[in-house]
Design a protein around this motif. Structure first.
Motif, PDB file in Angstrom:
ATOM      1  N   ASP A 424       0.781  -1.160   0.101  1.00 18.80           N
ATOM      2  CA  ASP A 424       0.106   0.108  -0.043  1.00 18.80           C
ATOM      3  C   ASP A 424       0.888   1.328  -0.094  1.00 18.80           C
ATOM      4  N   LEU A 425       0.236   2.454   0.105  1.00 13.36           N
ATOM      5  CA  LEU A 425       1.007   3.771   0.127  1.00 13.36           C
ATOM      6  C   LEU A 425       2.140   3.822   1.142  1.00 13.36           C
ATOM      7  N   ARG A 426       1.765   3.182   2.126  1.00 15.11           N
ATOM      8  CA  ARG A 426       2.834   3.210   3.394  1.00 15.11           C
ATOM      9  C   ARG A 426       3.568   2.195   3.394  1.00 15.11           C
ATOM     10  N   GLY A 427       3.722   1.407   2.268  1.00 14.25           N
ATOM     11  CA  GLY A 427       4.660   0.397   2.123  1.00 14.25           C
ATOM     12  C   GLY A 427       4.367  -0.835   2.747  1.00 14.25           C
ATOM     13  N   ARG A 428       3.307  -0.860   3.337  1.00 14.28           N
ATOM     14  CA  ARG A 428       2.870  -2.242   4.148  1.00 14.28           C
ATOM     15  C   ARG A 428       2.351  -3.598   3.039  1.00 14.28           C
ATOM     16  N   ILE A 429       3.049  -4.613   3.315  1.00 14.68           N
ATOM     17  CA  ILE A 429       2.622  -5.516   2.157  1.00 14.68           C
ATOM     18  C   ILE A 429       1.141  -6.241   2.167  1.00 14.68           C
ATOM     19  N   GLN A 430       0.701  -6.160   0.973  1.00 14.85           N
ATOM     20  CA  GLN A 430      -0.644  -6.477   0.945  1.00 14.85           C
ATOM     21  C   GLN A 430      -1.002  -7.843   0.391  1.00 14.85           C
ATOM     22  N   LEU A 431      -0.299  -8.178  -0.531  1.00 14.87           N
ATOM     23  CA  LEU A 431      -0.469  -9.460  -1.332  1.00 14.87           C
ATOM     24  C   LEU A 431       0.902  -9.911  -1.595  1.00 14.87           C
ATOM     25  N   VAL A 432       0.978 -11.376  -1.664  1.00 24.56           N
ATOM     26  CA  VAL A 432       2.253 -11.999  -1.990  1.00 24.56           C
ATOM     27  C   VAL A 432       1.956 -12.966  -3.073  1.00 24.56           C
ATOM     28  N   SER A 433       2.486 -12.739  -4.385  1.00 19.46           N
ATOM     29  CA  SER A 433       2.137 -13.702  -5.545  1.00 19.46           C
ATOM     30  C   SER A 433       3.409 -14.772  -5.587  1.00 19.46           C
ATOM     31  N   PHE A 434       2.937 -16.238  -5.967  1.00 18.34           N
ATOM     32  CA  PHE A 434       3.714 -17.277  -6.087  1.00 18.34           C
ATOM     33  C   PHE A 434       3.448 -17.956  -7.314  1.00 18.34           C
ATOM     34  N   ASP A 455      -2.155 -16.068  -5.464  1.00 18.56           N
ATOM     35  CA  ASP A 455      -2.254 -14.658  -5.041  1.00 18.56           C
ATOM     36  C   ASP A 455      -2.574 -14.778  -3.445  1.00 18.56           C
ATOM     37  N   MET A 456      -1.754 -14.544  -2.716  1.00 18.35           N
ATOM     38  CA  MET A 456      -2.056 -14.796  -1.165  1.00 18.35           C
ATOM     39  C   MET A 456      -2.334 -13.265  -0.612  1.00 18.35           C
ATOM     40  N   ALA A 457      -3.529 -12.987  -0.055  1.00 16.55           N
ATOM     41  CA  ALA A 457      -3.809 -11.882   0.696  1.00 16.55           C
ATOM     42  C   ALA A 457      -3.052 -12.064   2.123  1.00 16.55           C
ATOM     43  N   VAL A 458      -2.532 -10.842   2.642  1.00 15.35           N
ATOM     44  CA  VAL A 458      -1.935 -10.719   3.664  1.00 15.35           C
ATOM     45  C   VAL A 458      -2.764 -10.261   4.834  1.00 15.35           C
ATOM     46  N   GLY A 459      -2.862 -10.867   6.045  1.00 18.63           N
ATOM     47  CA  GLY A 459      -3.616 -10.111   6.968  1.00 18.63           C
ATOM     48  C   GLY A 459      -3.643 -11.461   8.209  1.00 18.63           C
ATOM     49  N   LYS A 460      -3.647 -10.852   9.582  1.00 18.02           N
ATOM     50  CA  LYS A 460      -3.641 -11.665  10.565  1.00 18.02           C
ATOM     51  C   LYS A 460      -4.985 -11.898  11.146  1.00 18.02           C
ATOM     52  N   GLU A 461      -6.060 -10.978  10.469  1.00 18.86           N
ATOM     53  CA  GLU A 461      -7.500 -11.327  11.175  1.00 18.86           C
ATOM     54  C   GLU A 461      -8.619 -10.598  10.430  1.00 18.86           C
ATOM     55  N   ILE A 462      -9.756 -10.993  10.378  1.00 21.28           N
ATOM     56  CA  ILE A 462     -10.770 -10.354   9.483  1.00 21.28           C
ATOM     57  C   ILE A 462     -11.382  -9.199  10.292  1.00 21.28           C
ATOM     58  N   LYS A 463     -11.216  -8.069   9.977  1.00 22.99           N
ATOM     59  CA  LYS A 463     -11.782  -6.930  10.633  1.00 22.99           C
ATOM     60  C   LYS A 463     -13.199  -6.662  10.573  1.00 22.99           C
ATOM     61  N   ALA A 464     -13.730  -6.887   9.150  1.00 28.05           N
ATOM     62  CA  ALA A 464     -15.050  -6.508   9.032  1.00 28.05           C
ATOM     63  C   ALA A 464     -15.471  -7.773   7.800  1.00 28.05           C
TER      64      ALA A 464
END
Length: 582
Positions: A424-434, A455-464
Motif C-alpha cells: 500500500d502507499l505506506r509500504g505495508r505488504i498487502q499481497l504476495v504472489s507465487f 495470490d495470497m492476501a496478507v492479514g492476521k485477522e478479518i476486521k469486517a
C-alpha cells in the motif's frame, strides 16, 4: 450513455447499478379519482397531523414543495429537495432492501410512484406516492433526522441478508401488488398471504438485514417521538395513513421506549401495528443505530462474519487487518480449534481492493474462478507478515525469486516461488504472489500448481464482513430488479366515465369556473349511475358550500344517506367534519 431519469447534483452521484431500479413516474396514468384521493388524504392529514405529528411535518411539507391539491411531479420535488441536499427517484413498488438502503445512503429518497385506489384510501399494503412523498419527504427537512436517515442507509446497505430474505422480499412484494390491484382474485391474494405467513414462521434466526429492517420499520416507518404517554408521530407509515395515524394514538396500541431490542421485534406489513416504539428525540435514534452497528459483522468481522456471508449465498466482502478487501461469493471457511479463521474461499468472480478501490490487475476477469487465502500469523514467528519491514521479509526468506515454505499457525501451508509483493502507499505488504505453488491444510489441497499464479492476501485477522462489493465498479451491474411487476389496473368503461366527472370537478375548482348548474348535472349522474361513489359528492358539497349554492342542502342529505354503507361511513364523516370547520 444518457441516463433515463433526471440527473442533478445529488442523483448524479448514484452508482450505475442503482439506475436500473429507477422508472419514469407514470404521471399520465393517475386518474382524476387518484388526484381526488390524494387531495382528500392530504387535507385530512394536514388537519389532523397538525395536532399529533412532530413539529417538523407541517414545516417540511412546505420546504419539500408538496402540495395538498395535486400529486407531486418528481421533477418538481427534486428541484426543492436539492435545497436540503436530497433528491427523489421513482421506483416500481418495493425494491430489494440493500438497494433501498443504498439509495438512502446517497441522500436519495425512493418513491414508489403508484397511487393507492379509493378502496385503500386509509391504508395500503403497497408503497405508494402518498406514503413516500407525503410521509417520508417532509420529515427529512429536519437536519438531525435527515442525517440519521443517511447514516441508516450507509450502515443498512452493508447488512448481510440470509438466503431466505430475498424470498421473503419477493413474497411481500407480490402480496402488496395483488392486494392493491382491484382486479386480483381472492384466491390469488390468499395464496400469496399464505406464502408470506409460512415464510414468517420459518425464517429461522434473524439475519442482520432482517434486524435492521425491523429498526427501520419501528423508526422511519412507524416511529413515535417524545413522551411515551403523549408521543408525536414522525414515521412515514403513520403520517401517510389516515386510519393508522388516528388508531396509533389510542390506548389499545402499546407504546414502548425505543431501544436496540426493537431489532428483534418483527412486523406484519399487511396489518395495523399493535405496538409502537417511542424515541425521546431524533439523536436517540442515531445512538441506537450505532449500538446495533457495533453488533454487525461490518464492525466485528471474524468467523461469524464469514459464516454470515456464506449463509447469504450472495456477493459480500471481507476486510483484513491490512486493509485488503476480498469481494465475491464466499463458499468456504476453515477455522482452528479456537474458532479463529485460518482460510477463506470464494467461488466465481472475485475482486481484491484496498480502501474501496479495486487493486490494479485483481478484478473479476483475473480472479474469475474464485479466490482463497490463509489468514493469521506464521507458526513460530511472533511478528505478523503485515508488520514485517523489507528487511524482516528478507530475513524470513520472503522475497522475489525465493522458494519458500510458509506454515501458518492454523496448519495451512503455502509452498512456492515468490514472484512479487503488492504494497500500500505506506509500504505495508498487502499481497504476495507465487508460481509453482501448492497450498494445503492437512490432507486437503487448497491450491494446485497447475491452477496458475497463486495470490495470497496478507492479514492476521478479518476486521469486517459486509454485504456487497468493496468497489461498486468491480462487478458491473450488481443486484436484480424483481420480475414481478406492479399490475396496471384495467378500468371499465363505467369507471372511465366516472373519472371524467372527477376531472370536470377538478377543472372547475382549479380554473374557478364553478357554476351551480354544472354541479347539479354531475350530481344527477352520480345519483343515477354511481350510487357507491362517496368522494365526488363530498367535492361537490365543498364547492357548493364555498359558493353558497342552494344545492348544498340536497347534497348533504344525499351524502348522509351514503353513510349506511359501513365501509366508508367514517371516511364520509371525516370529510363532512373537515368541511364544517374549514
Amino acid at each position: 450513455m444518457e441516463s433515463h431519469f433526471e440527473l442533478n447534483d445529488v442523483t448524479k452521484k448514484l452508482p450505475k447499478h442503482l439506475h436500473k431500479f429507477v422508472v419514469k413516474q407514470p404521471y399520465d396514468e393517475y386518474t382524476s379519482q387518484n388526484q381526488a384521493v390524494w387531495r382528500y388524504v392530504m387535507r385530512m392529514n394536514v388537519d389532523y397531523l397538525g395536532k399529533v405529528a412532530h413539529s417538523s411535518y407541517i414545516k417540511g411539507l412546505e420546504k419539500t414543495g408538496i402540495s395538498v391539491e395535486n400529486i407531486p411531479y418528481m421533477e418538481g420535488m427534486n428541484r426543492i429537495l436539492k435545497e436540503i441536499g436530497w433528491a427523489a427517484v421513482s421506483v416500481d413498488g418495493f425494491i430489494p432492501p440493500n438497494a433501498f438502503m443504498e439509495f438512502q445512503a446517497y441522500n436519495v429518497l425512493v418513491i414508489a410512484s403508484d397511487m393507492r385506489t379509493i378502496d385503500h384510501i386509509e391504508y395500503t399494503p403497497a408503497p405508494d406516492i402518498i406514503h413516500e412523498a407525503a410521509g417520508h419527504a417532509p420529515i427529512i427537512a429536519n437536519p438531525e433526522y435527515s442525517e440519521y436517515l443517511r447514516r441508516f442507509g450507509e450502515i443498512g446497505s452493508k447488512a448481510i441478508s440470509s438466503s431466505k430474505d430475498y424470498e421473503m422480499y419477493e413474497a411481500i412484494r407480490l402480496l402488496s401488488i395483488l392486494k392493491e390491484n382491484p382486479n386480483s382474485t381472492q384466491n390469488e391474494i390468499n395464496e400469496a398471504q399464505e406464502k408470506v405467513e409460512w415464510l414468517q414462521d420459518n425464517m429461522g434466526e434473524l439475519s442482520e438485514m432482517a434486524q435492521i429492517r425491523n429498526l427501520h420499520w419501528w423508526t422511519v416507518e412507524y416511529g413515535l417521538i417524545g413522551d411515551v404517554n403523549d408521543p408525536r408521530i414522525y414515521g412515514a407509515g403513520l403520517l401517510s395513513s389516515i386510519g393508522e395515524s388516528a388508531w396509533c394514538m389510542k390506548d389499545e396500541v402499546k407504546k414502548v421506549p425505543y431501544s436496540i431490542d426493537a431489532a428483534n421485534v418483527s412486523f406484519d406489513i399487511t396489518k395495523p401495528q399493535p405496538q409502537l416504539f417511542v424515541t425521546p428525540n431524533f439523536s436517540h435514534l442515531s445512538l441506537v443505530l450505532n449500538e446495533f452497528a457495533n453488533t454487525m459483522a461490518l464492525r466485528t468481522g471474524g468467523l461469524k462474519g464469514v459464516e454470515k456471508l456464506i449463509d447469504s449465498k450472495s456477493l459480500g466482502t471481507i476486510e483484513l487487518s491490512t486493509g485488503v478487501q476480498v469481494s465475491g461469493v464466499f463458499t468456504n471457511v476453515i477455522k482452528d480449534e479456537k474458532n479463529r479463521v485460518i482460510y477463506i474461499q470464494t467461488t466465481g468472480s472475485t475482486a481484491l481492493s484496498n480502501r474501496d478501490k479495486e487493486l490494479i490487475g485483481h478484478g473479476i476477469e483475473y480472479h474469475a474462478e474464485g479466490f482463497g487465502s490463509p489468514i493469521g500469523k506464521l507458526k513460530g514467528i511472533n511478528l505478523p507478515i503485515e508488520d514485517m519491514s523489507p528487511r524482516d521479509l528478507e530475513a524470513y526468506g520472503i522475497y522475489e525469486g525465493k522458494q519458500v515454505q510458509l506454515e501458518f499457525e492454523g496448519g495451512v501451508k503455502v509452498i512456492g516461488e515468490v514472484i512479487t509483493g503488492t504494497r500500500d502507499l505506506r509500504g505495508r505488504i498487502q499481497l504476495v504472489s507465487f508460481k509453482n505453488c501448492t497450498v494445503t491444510h492437512r490432507d486437503k489441497v487448497l491450491f494446485h500448481p497447475d491452477w496458475g499464479i497463486y495470490d495470497m492476501a496478507v492479514g492476521k485477522e478479518i476486521k469486517a464482513a459486509y454485504s456487497g462489493p468493496a468497489d461498486v465498479n468491480s462487478f458491473g451491474d450488481i443486484g436484480k430488479v424483481s420480475e414481478t411487476k406492479t399490475h396496471k389496473i384495467n378500468y371499465s368503461k363505467a369507471e372511465k366515465e366516472l373519472y371524467k366527472l372527477y376531472n370536470e370537478v377538478r377543472v372547475m375548482r382549479e380554473e374557478n369556473t364553478i357554476s351551480e348548474e354544472k354541479i347539479k348535472t354531475i350530481f344527477l349522474k352520480l345519483q343515477n349511475e354511481y350510487k357507491n361513489d362517496w368522494l365526488l359528492p363530498l367535492e361537490l358539497l365543498e364547492l357548493s358550500i364555498i359558493n353558497n349554492f342552494f344545492v348544498k342542502e340536497e347534497l348533504k342529505v344525499y351524502i348522509e344517506s351514503l353513510k349506511s354503507n359501513k365501509s366508508y361511513k367514517s371516511l364520509i364523516e371525516n370529510g363532512l367534519n373537515l368541511l364544517s370547520h374549514n
